[in-house]
Design a protein around this motif. Structure first.
Motif, PDB file in Angstrom:
ATOM      1  N   LYS A 107       3.615  -4.810  14.113  1.00  0.00           N
ATOM      2  CA  LYS A 107       3.997  -5.340  12.804  1.00  0.00           C
ATOM      3  C   LYS A 107       3.066  -4.736  11.766  1.00  0.00           C
ATOM      4  CE  LYS A 107       5.498  -9.712  14.752  1.00  0.00           C
ATOM      5  NZ  LYS A 107       5.258 -11.150  14.825  1.00  0.00           N
ATOM      6  N   TYR A 108       3.409  -4.906  10.513  1.00  0.00           N
ATOM      7  CA  TYR A 108       2.570  -4.415   9.422  1.00  0.00           C
ATOM      8  C   TYR A 108       2.397  -5.553   8.432  1.00  0.00           C
ATOM      9  CZ  TYR A 108       0.639  -1.049   6.069  1.00  0.00           C
ATOM     10  OH  TYR A 108      -0.179  -0.356   5.218  1.00  0.00           O
ATOM     11  N   LEU A 109       1.155  -5.918   8.181  1.00  0.00           N
ATOM     12  CA  LEU A 109       0.828  -7.034   7.312  1.00  0.00           C
ATOM     13  C   LEU A 109       0.340  -6.514   5.961  1.00  0.00           C
ATOM     14  CD1 LEU A 109       0.135 -10.106   6.918  1.00  0.00           C
ATOM     15  CD2 LEU A 109      -2.141  -9.515   7.782  1.00  0.00           C
ATOM     16  N   THR A 110       0.974  -6.977   4.892  1.00  0.00           N
ATOM     17  CA  THR A 110       0.511  -6.673   3.536  1.00  0.00           C
ATOM     18  C   THR A 110       0.193  -7.990   2.842  1.00  0.00           C
ATOM     19  OG1 THR A 110       2.751  -6.715   2.635  1.00  0.00           O
ATOM     20  CG2 THR A 110       1.903  -4.572   3.357  1.00  0.00           C
ATOM     21  N   PHE A 111      -0.547  -7.896   1.753  1.00  0.00           N
ATOM     22  CA  PHE A 111      -0.906  -9.088   0.988  1.00  0.00           C
ATOM     23  C   PHE A 111      -0.196  -9.055  -0.349  1.00  0.00           C
ATOM     24  CE2 PHE A 111      -4.412  -8.468   3.914  1.00  0.00           C
ATOM     25  CZ  PHE A 111      -4.609  -9.746   4.403  1.00  0.00           C
ATOM     26  N   ASN A 112       0.614 -10.072  -0.627  1.00  0.00           N
ATOM     27  CA  ASN A 112       1.342 -10.161  -1.881  1.00  0.00           C
ATOM     28  C   ASN A 112       0.624 -11.007  -2.922  1.00  0.00           C
ATOM     29  OD1 ASN A 112       3.427  -8.611  -0.834  1.00  0.00           O
ATOM     30  ND2 ASN A 112       4.454 -10.394   0.004  1.00  0.00           N
ATOM     31  N   ASP A 113      -0.208 -11.933  -2.468  1.00  0.00           N
ATOM     32  CA  ASP A 113      -0.912 -12.844  -3.361  1.00  0.00           C
ATOM     33  C   ASP A 113      -2.409 -12.584  -3.231  1.00  0.00           C
ATOM     34  OD1 ASP A 113      -2.105 -14.945  -4.729  1.00  0.00           O
ATOM     35  OD2 ASP A 113      -0.648 -16.425  -4.020  1.00  0.00           O
ATOM     36  N   THR A 114      -2.927 -11.717  -4.088  1.00  0.00           N
ATOM     37  CA  THR A 114      -4.324 -11.291  -3.994  1.00  0.00           C
ATOM     38  C   THR A 114      -5.295 -12.445  -4.117  1.00  0.00           C
ATOM     39  OG1 THR A 114      -3.763  -9.107  -4.837  1.00  0.00           O
ATOM     40  CG2 THR A 114      -6.066  -9.762  -5.001  1.00  0.00           C
ATOM     41  N   SER A 115      -5.081 -13.338  -5.077  1.00  0.00           N
ATOM     42  CA  SER A 115      -6.038 -14.433  -5.249  1.00  0.00           C
ATOM     43  C   SER A 115      -6.056 -15.353  -4.036  1.00  0.00           C
ATOM     44  CB  SER A 115      -5.755 -15.221  -6.527  1.00  0.00           C
ATOM     45  OG  SER A 115      -4.490 -15.821  -6.473  1.00  0.00           O
ATOM     46  N   ALA A 116      -4.923 -15.637  -3.437  1.00  0.00           N
ATOM     47  CA  ALA A 116      -4.881 -16.471  -2.239  1.00  0.00           C
ATOM     48  C   ALA A 116      -5.540 -15.746  -1.068  1.00  0.00           C
ATOM     49  CB  ALA A 116      -3.454 -16.844  -1.890  1.00  0.00           C
ATOM     50  N   ALA A 117      -5.309 -14.438  -0.958  1.00  0.00           N
ATOM     51  CA  ALA A 117      -5.892 -13.662   0.139  1.00  0.00           C
ATOM     52  C   ALA A 117      -7.411 -13.578   0.026  1.00  0.00           C
ATOM     53  CB  ALA A 117      -5.292 -12.269   0.166  1.00  0.00           C
ATOM     54  N   GLU A 118      -7.912 -13.497  -1.188  1.00  0.00           N
ATOM     55  CA  GLU A 118      -9.355 -13.397  -1.382  1.00  0.00           C
ATOM     56  C   GLU A 118     -10.077 -14.680  -1.015  1.00  0.00           C
ATOM     57  OE1 GLU A 118      -9.618 -12.168  -5.458  1.00  0.00           O
ATOM     58  OE2 GLU A 118      -9.375 -10.060  -4.946  1.00  0.00           O
ATOM     59  N   ASP A 119      -9.409 -15.816  -1.106  1.00  0.00           N
ATOM     60  CA  ASP A 119     -10.046 -17.101  -0.835  1.00  0.00           C
ATOM     61  C   ASP A 119      -9.623 -17.729   0.481  1.00  0.00           C
ATOM     62  OD1 ASP A 119     -11.363 -16.995  -3.300  1.00  0.00           O
ATOM     63  OD2 ASP A 119      -9.673 -17.937  -4.337  1.00  0.00           O
ATOM     64  N   GLY A 120      -8.615 -17.204   1.128  1.00  0.00           N
ATOM     65  CA  GLY A 120      -8.056 -17.847   2.314  1.00  0.00           C
ATOM     66  C   GLY A 120      -8.753 -17.440   3.596  1.00  0.00           C
ATOM     67  N   ALA A 121      -8.133 -17.848   4.694  1.00  0.00           N
ATOM     68  CA  ALA A 121      -8.679 -17.606   6.026  1.00  0.00           C
ATOM     69  C   ALA A 121      -8.778 -16.117   6.357  1.00  0.00           C
ATOM     70  CB  ALA A 121      -7.814 -18.308   7.067  1.00  0.00           C
ATOM     71  N   PHE A 122      -7.955 -15.300   5.718  1.00  0.00           N
ATOM     72  CA  PHE A 122      -7.964 -13.871   6.002  1.00  0.00           C
ATOM     73  C   PHE A 122      -8.670 -13.066   4.912  1.00  0.00           C
ATOM     74  CE2 PHE A 122      -4.528 -15.347   8.723  1.00  0.00           C
ATOM     75  CZ  PHE A 122      -4.866 -14.722   9.905  1.00  0.00           C
ATOM     76  N   SER A 123      -9.638 -13.665   4.255  1.00  0.00           N
ATOM     77  CA  SER A 123     -10.327 -12.976   3.157  1.00  0.00           C
ATOM     78  C   SER A 123     -11.038 -11.709   3.633  1.00  0.00           C
ATOM     79  CB  SER A 123     -11.307 -13.911   2.445  1.00  0.00           C
ATOM     80  OG  SER A 123     -12.303 -14.362   3.338  1.00  0.00           O
ATOM     81  N   LYS A 124     -11.641 -11.734   4.823  1.00  0.00           N
ATOM     82  CA  LYS A 124     -12.318 -10.537   5.342  1.00  0.00           C
ATOM     83  C   LYS A 124     -11.300  -9.446   5.656  1.00  0.00           C
ATOM     84  CE  LYS A 124     -15.677  -7.993   6.758  1.00  0.00           C
ATOM     85  NZ  LYS A 124     -16.536  -7.326   5.788  1.00  0.00           N
ATOM     86  N   LEU A 125     -10.164  -9.828   6.240  1.00  0.00           N
ATOM     87  CA  LEU A 125      -9.113  -8.848   6.503  1.00  0.00           C
ATOM     88  C   LEU A 125      -8.613  -8.249   5.197  1.00  0.00           C
ATOM     89  CD1 LEU A 125      -7.177  -7.364   8.374  1.00  0.00           C
ATOM     90  CD2 LEU A 125      -5.690  -9.376   8.310  1.00  0.00           C
ATOM     91  N   HIS A 126      -8.416  -9.074   4.194  1.00  0.00           N
ATOM     92  CA  HIS A 126      -7.976  -8.585   2.891  1.00  0.00           C
ATOM     93  C   HIS A 126      -8.999  -7.601   2.316  1.00  0.00           C
ATOM     94  CE1 HIS A 126      -7.429  -8.844  -1.546  1.00  0.00           C
ATOM     95  NE2 HIS A 126      -6.175  -8.625  -1.165  1.00  0.00           N
ATOM     96  N   GLU A 127     -10.275  -7.904   2.469  1.00  0.00           N
ATOM     97  CA  GLU A 127     -11.333  -7.006   1.994  1.00  0.00           C
ATOM     98  C   GLU A 127     -11.248  -5.644   2.693  1.00  0.00           C
ATOM     99  OE1 GLU A 127     -16.111  -6.887   2.617  1.00  0.00           O
ATOM    100  OE2 GLU A 127     -15.254  -8.822   2.018  1.00  0.00           O
ATOM    101  N   LEU A 128     -11.033  -5.642   4.005  1.00  0.00           N
ATOM    102  CA  LEU A 128     -10.902  -4.381   4.747  1.00  0.00           C
ATOM    103  C   LEU A 128      -9.676  -3.598   4.284  1.00  0.00           C
ATOM    104  CD1 LEU A 128     -11.763  -5.532   8.383  1.00  0.00           C
ATOM    105  CD2 LEU A 128     -13.266  -4.384   6.736  1.00  0.00           C
ATOM    106  N   VAL A 129      -8.561  -4.299   4.067  1.00  0.00           N
ATOM    107  CA  VAL A 129      -7.329  -3.641   3.624  1.00  0.00           C
ATOM    108  C   VAL A 129      -7.525  -3.012   2.240  1.00  0.00           C
ATOM    109  CG1 VAL A 129      -4.931  -4.081   2.914  1.00  0.00           C
ATOM    110  CG2 VAL A 129      -5.767  -4.962   5.087  1.00  0.00           C
ATOM    111  N   ARG A 130      -8.250  -3.675   1.371  1.00  0.00           N
ATOM    112  CA  ARG A 130      -8.500  -3.126   0.037  1.00  0.00           C
ATOM    113  C   ARG A 130      -9.399  -1.895   0.083  1.00  0.00           C
ATOM    114  NH1 ARG A 130     -10.757  -8.149  -2.517  1.00  0.00           N
ATOM    115  NH2 ARG A 130     -12.521  -6.768  -2.386  1.00  0.00           N
ATOM    116  N   ALA A 131     -10.299  -1.810   1.078  1.00  0.00           N
ATOM    117  CA  ALA A 131     -11.341  -0.787   1.069  1.00  0.00           C
ATOM    118  C   ALA A 131     -11.075   0.425   1.955  1.00  0.00           C
ATOM    119  CB  ALA A 131     -12.671  -1.425   1.479  1.00  0.00           C
TER     120      ALA A 131
END
Length: 110
Positions: free
Chosen positions: A54-78
């Motif tokens: 599967k492929y996971l993307t983040f549609n809601d940046t503010s929720a992703a930055e504060d939620g359970a997957f914040s570290k994953l979101h950080e890796l995806v951004r970087a």
């Protein structure tokens, strides 16, 4: 014999399936933008019953930055999508492990 730790399991999945994972990550990046490939680990499933990548993307940046997957979101951004893949594995007990990988061939060439 105890099961492998989650990080070792993800490393093994990426090593064994790098070409497919890198190709899938690049195609999805090209179509959908930054994201992570996700392996669903189903230890008891027959090969024909296993879930494809599967492929996971983040549609809601503010929720992703504060939620359970914040570290994953950080890796995806970087990560650098031309050289790296963010990979995650959802384990049978619902835990998730993730990391950034860089191997040859790089995603555009896979």
């Amino acid at each position: 014999m105890p099961p492998p730790d989650p990080g070792s399991l993800l490393n093994r999945l990426v090593d064994e399936h790098w070409d497919t994972a890198a190709r899938h990550a690049w195609r999805q990046y090209d179509q959908r933008g930054r994201g992570a490939i996700v392996f669903t680990v189903q230890a008891d499933a027959a090969p024909e019953e296993r879930t494809p990548l599967k492929y996971l993307t983040f549609n809601d940046t503010s929720a992703a930055e504060d939620g359970a997957f914040s570290k994953l979101h950080e890796l995806v951004r970087a990560y650098n999508p031309e050289e790296q893949v963010v990979a995650a594995a959802v384990l049978p007990d619902e835990r998730t492990v993730f990391e950034v990988y860089e191997q040859e061939p790089h995603p555009p060439q896979a």
